[in-house]
Write a protein that holds these residues in place. Sequence first.
Motif, mmCIF file in Angstrom:
data_model
loop_
_atom_site.group_PDB
_atom_site.id
_atom_site.type_symbol
_atom_site.label_atom_id
_atom_site.label_comp_id
_atom_site.label_asym_id
_atom_site.label_seq_id
_atom_site.Cartn_x
_atom_site.Cartn_y
_atom_site.Cartn_z
ATOM 1 N N PRO A 216 0.845 -1.198 0.000
ATOM 2 C CA PRO A 216 0.000 0.000 0.000
ATOM 3 C C PRO A 216 0.880 1.247 0.000
ATOM 4 C CG PRO A 216 0.110 -0.907 2.211
ATOM 5 C CD PRO A 216 0.871 -1.866 1.321
ATOM 6 N N THR B 284 0.813 5.484 1.044
ATOM 7 C CA THR B 284 0.109 6.575 1.709
ATOM 8 C C THR B 284 0.613 7.900 1.161
ATOM 9 O OG1 THR B 284 -0.321 5.319 3.719
ATOM 10 C CG2 THR B 284 -0.366 7.709 3.909
ATOM 11 N N THR C 100 -4.646 6.625 1.706
ATOM 12 C CA THR C 100 -3.891 5.392 1.498
ATOM 13 C C THR C 100 -4.480 4.633 0.316
ATOM 14 O OG1 THR C 100 -3.242 5.211 3.817
ATOM 15 C CG2 THR C 100 -3.185 3.192 2.515
ATOM 16 N N ASP D 244 0.617 2.009 5.273
ATOM 17 C CA ASP D 244 -0.700 2.610 5.453
ATOM 18 C C ASP D 244 -0.717 3.637 6.575
ATOM 19 O OD1 ASP D 244 -0.442 0.920 7.596
ATOM 20 O OD2 ASP D 244 -2.101 -0.404 7.043
#
Length: 367
Positions: free
Chosen positions: A116, A118, A162, A234
């Motif tokens: 992920p 952010t 995110t 995240d």
Amino acid sequence: MSKAAELAALIGSQTAQGNRNLIINGAMTINQRGTQTGVRNSYGVDRFVISGSGAQLFTYSQSTTVPSGQGFSYSAKLDVTTADTSVAAGDYQLLIQRFEGQDLQQLKYGTSSAEPLTLQFWVRSPKTGTHIVELTHVDAAYQNAQSYTVASANTWQKVTLTFVGYQTTAITNDNTNGFTINWWLMAGSTYSGGTLASNTWQNTAANRAVGQVNVVDSTSNNFYLTGVQLEIGDVATAFEHRSFGNEYQRCLRYYYKTPAPNGGMSANETFPCIGNMDGSTTGAYMLQFPTPMRAAPTAFEQSGTASDYSIRVTSDANGTSVPTAGGFTAESALINLVSSGAGFTSGDACFMRAESTDAFLAFSAEL
């Protein structure tokens, strides 16, 4: 060691290395090109390019308007000078940062372990309501868009979002454009007529910017952006403030402009390159870039007229035509300056000298 301690140690290590923020020039400190006027497709503040279609035009500049108390000195400013109030289907306006694919292999895209990301930034928009920011996986031709709401016009606010990783296709491991972040400022129905699938990778154009307000509908509108940070994970961590020198070196990989006279230095005390006389009228110079560029430059700029440059051996002779460039590699360029009737001797060592603050050479290897 607890998970919290492991995370803190990891963040501390990445911070020390200066690599936590994947964005280059996120604090908008480097501005080699200066103010760009009457543009809709142009670089301005280093590494941030505008791209659009429609009637809208901007003055694109580096501004000292910044959010208070956040440690930022500059922002990117888009001042609408020609409005687009009748948006055609294919009209759009983006503010973009592009990334080399080889710099994002740690994202593990194309695998089940895709990371992920952010994103955080400070924005000041002239319009309240829905705004769209989007990640683009260029090699896969997929986008992931999310909306953020501007609650108060012409007021700084921080946005943190995110994005899930992309598991299907890898980012190509090379020096070409593999990934972008796009801030939408305006979108016609081609890009906004569908349904926004927030934080979902998809490839339907009409779903990319659903609900985007028209930031370019008045010449009173100014859009500002600063404090941009993109990091793996995240969790949004504190903005990574890099030194001016660090950011400048990163930017030089994509664009290099020879320094202009500054401080107490007069124009003719600066010179961009050293070489030798190729005959009695032409100075031939090898300009070594201060850092290797991403690739051989694809664009060369020079400012001023022939008389803004001179050849110097033991005396000066003004140019009779502006400098020309060729022989580009990622490390250097060959520059020629002609001064008719100068009477120099072939083989003499010489340098090119600036006779005006208007004199500069610039090279682009942008994505």
